[in-house]
Design a protein around this motif. Structure first.
Motif, PDB file in Angstrom:
ATOM      1  N   GLU A   1      11.119   2.058  -7.041  1.00  6.10           N
ATOM      2  CA  GLU A   1       9.745   2.397  -6.661  1.00  6.10           C
ATOM      3  C   GLU A   1       8.900   2.739  -7.894  1.00  6.10           C
ATOM      4  O   GLU A   1       9.270   3.586  -8.704  1.00  6.10           O
ATOM      5  CB  GLU A   1       9.754   3.581  -5.683  1.00  6.10           C
ATOM      6  CG  GLU A   1       8.383   4.063  -5.256  1.00  6.10           C
ATOM      7  CD  GLU A   1       7.556   2.979  -4.577  1.00  6.10           C
ATOM      8  OE1 GLU A   1       6.441   2.708  -5.064  1.00  6.10           O
ATOM      9  OE2 GLU A   1       8.015   2.416  -3.566  1.00  6.10           O
TER      10      GLU A   1
ATOM     11  N   ASN B   1       0.841  -1.198   0.000  1.00  5.00           N
ATOM     12  CA  ASN B   1       0.000   0.000   0.000  1.00  5.00           C
ATOM     13  C   ASN B   1       0.878   1.252   0.000  1.00  5.00           C
ATOM     14  O   ASN B   1       1.652   1.469   0.943  1.00  5.00           O
ATOM     15  CB  ASN B   1      -0.903  -0.016   1.239  1.00  5.00           C
ATOM     16  CG  ASN B   1      -1.906   1.124   1.226  1.00  5.00           C
ATOM     17  OD1 ASN B   1      -1.547   2.275   1.408  1.00  5.00           O
ATOM     18  ND2 ASN B   1      -3.163   0.792   1.011  1.00  5.00           N
ATOM     19  N   PRO B   2       0.791   2.101  -1.046  1.00  2.00           N
ATOM     20  CA  PRO B   2       1.643   3.303  -1.095  1.00  2.00           C
ATOM     21  C   PRO B   2       1.453   4.227   0.099  1.00  2.00           C
ATOM     22  O   PRO B   2       2.416   4.830   0.577  1.00  2.00           O
ATOM     23  CB  PRO B   2       1.205   3.989  -2.402  1.00  2.00           C
ATOM     24  CG  PRO B   2       0.577   2.911  -3.220  1.00  2.00           C
ATOM     25  CD  PRO B   2      -0.055   1.972  -2.246  1.00  2.00           C
TER      26      PRO B   2
ATOM     27  N   VAL C   1       5.472   8.102  -3.972  1.00  2.00           N
ATOM     28  CA  VAL C   1       6.387   7.491  -2.994  1.00  2.00           C
ATOM     29  C   VAL C   1       7.836   7.774  -3.390  1.00  2.00           C
ATOM     30  O   VAL C   1       8.674   8.111  -2.547  1.00  2.00           O
ATOM     31  CB  VAL C   1       6.146   5.970  -2.883  1.00  2.00           C
ATOM     32  CG1 VAL C   1       7.158   5.332  -1.927  1.00  2.00           C
ATOM     33  CG2 VAL C   1       4.728   5.671  -2.402  1.00  2.00           C
ATOM     34  N   ARG C   2       8.125   7.673  -4.692  1.00  2.00           N
ATOM     35  CA  ARG C   2       9.492   7.932  -5.155  1.00  2.00           C
ATOM     36  C   ARG C   2       9.889   9.385  -4.870  1.00  2.00           C
ATOM     37  O   ARG C   2      11.007   9.654  -4.401  1.00  2.00           O
ATOM     38  CB  ARG C   2       9.623   7.614  -6.642  1.00  2.00           C
ATOM     39  CG  ARG C   2      11.069   7.710  -7.148  1.00  2.00           C
ATOM     40  CD  ARG C   2      11.252   7.167  -8.558  1.00  2.00           C
ATOM     41  NE  ARG C   2      10.427   7.860  -9.522  1.00  2.00           N
ATOM     42  CZ  ARG C   2       9.304   7.352 -10.078  1.00  2.00           C
ATOM     43  NH1 ARG C   2       8.904   6.129  -9.770  1.00  2.00           N
ATOM     44  NH2 ARG C   2       8.604   8.048 -10.943  1.00  2.00           N
TER      45      ARG C   2
ATOM     46  N   ARG D   1       3.449   3.010   2.966  1.00  2.00           N
ATOM     47  CA  ARG D   1       4.875   3.256   2.745  1.00  2.00           C
ATOM     48  C   ARG D   1       5.214   4.727   3.013  1.00  2.00           C
ATOM     49  O   ARG D   1       6.258   5.037   3.605  1.00  2.00           O
ATOM     50  CB  ARG D   1       5.284   2.850   1.321  1.00  2.00           C
ATOM     51  CG  ARG D   1       5.096   1.357   1.060  1.00  2.00           C
ATOM     52  CD  ARG D   1       5.948   0.843  -0.092  1.00  2.00           C
ATOM     53  NE  ARG D   1       5.722   1.490  -1.366  1.00  2.00           N
ATOM     54  CZ  ARG D   1       4.732   1.202  -2.207  1.00  2.00           C
ATOM     55  NH1 ARG D   1       3.840   0.270  -1.886  1.00  2.00           N
ATOM     56  NH2 ARG D   1       4.619   1.819  -3.363  1.00  2.00           N
TER      57      ARG D   1
ATOM     58  N   ASN E   1       5.622   3.748  -7.682  1.00  2.00           N
ATOM     59  CA  ASN E   1       4.661   4.807  -7.382  1.00  2.00           C
ATOM     60  C   ASN E   1       5.378   6.163  -7.383  1.00  2.00           C
ATOM     61  O   ASN E   1       6.313   6.378  -6.613  1.00  2.00           O
ATOM     62  CB  ASN E   1       4.011   4.537  -6.020  1.00  2.00           C
ATOM     63  CG  ASN E   1       2.947   5.569  -5.674  1.00  2.00           C
ATOM     64  OD1 ASN E   1       3.257   6.677  -5.276  1.00  2.00           O
ATOM     65  ND2 ASN E   1       1.687   5.188  -5.833  1.00  2.00           N
TER      66      ASN E   1
END
Length: 200
Positions: free
Chosen positions: A177, A147-148, A182-183, A151, A179
């Motif tokens: 990564e 799940n982003p 997230v990145r 994270r 997403n």
């Protein structure tokens, strides 16, 4: 005649004894949940019914009570009921100072299949993000949770303090990564840690 009368009264007494627990439970307001497992007729015309019965109890107490805490921890591990686990973790996080509760939060964060439960566990661990075991679990979640949002929350907790060990994890995540958000959050965290985004 005396034997017939004796048999009649013995039968009445036996019947009364068998039903009295049910009557008493009903009077006391204790609901009994019954599940019929089998039915079987006999030669005399009677039917034998096998029941599994569960009597529901309501227990009230403070979370500082060891018995209440143990029951809450058991509820937090109930794999059959997502809603119960969410509610239990929400309540247990008030007792995050307890080592048993902390361990339950860490286990839920690592292993619970429901992201709602994992979010609650993260919330309960906010004040403990500096502890080595908590940081190890957060690092694992950052690299493995599907799940982003979970994270992202793990990054937020991990970056509450400067940690050179976190740099390599973040640099690795930037390269793999999928997403975008997230990145980008990993890249920003690296800048906040005065570290390069790429590895050399």
């Amino acid at each position: 005649m005396a034997l017939v009368a004796l048999g009649f009264f013995a039968s009445r007494l036996s019947t009364t004894r068998e039903v009295s627990p049910l009557n008493q439970a009903s009077v006391l307001g204790e609901p009994i949940l019954s599940t019929i497992r089998s039915v079987q007729p006999d030669a005399s015309g009677h039917v034998q019914i096998a029941l599994d019965e569960t009597r529901r109890r309501v227990i009230t107490g403070n979370l500082s009570d060891g018995n209440i805490e143990r029951l809450m921890l058991a509820a937090a591990r109930d794999e059959s009921n997502d809603g119960l686990r969410v509610e239990s973790i929400e309540i247990l996080k008030r007792r995050a100072g307890s080592s048993d509760v902390r361990d339950a939060l860490l286990t839920a964060l690592r292993n619970d299949p429901n992201p709602g439960v994992r979010f609650k566990a993260l919330d309960g661990l906010k004040g403990m993000a500096a502890q080595p075991e908590v940081r190890r679990t957060l690092s694992y979640v950052l690299q493995n949770d599907q799940n982003p949002g979970v994270r992202i929350q793990a990054i937020e907790l991990l970056t509450q303090q400067q940690d050179a060990d976190l740099v390599g994890v973040l640099q690795h995540l930037v390269t793999k990564e999928s997403n975008n958000y997230v990145r980008q959050r990993c890249e920003r965290a690296l800048l906040e840690l005065n570290a390069s985004v790429g590895t050399f």
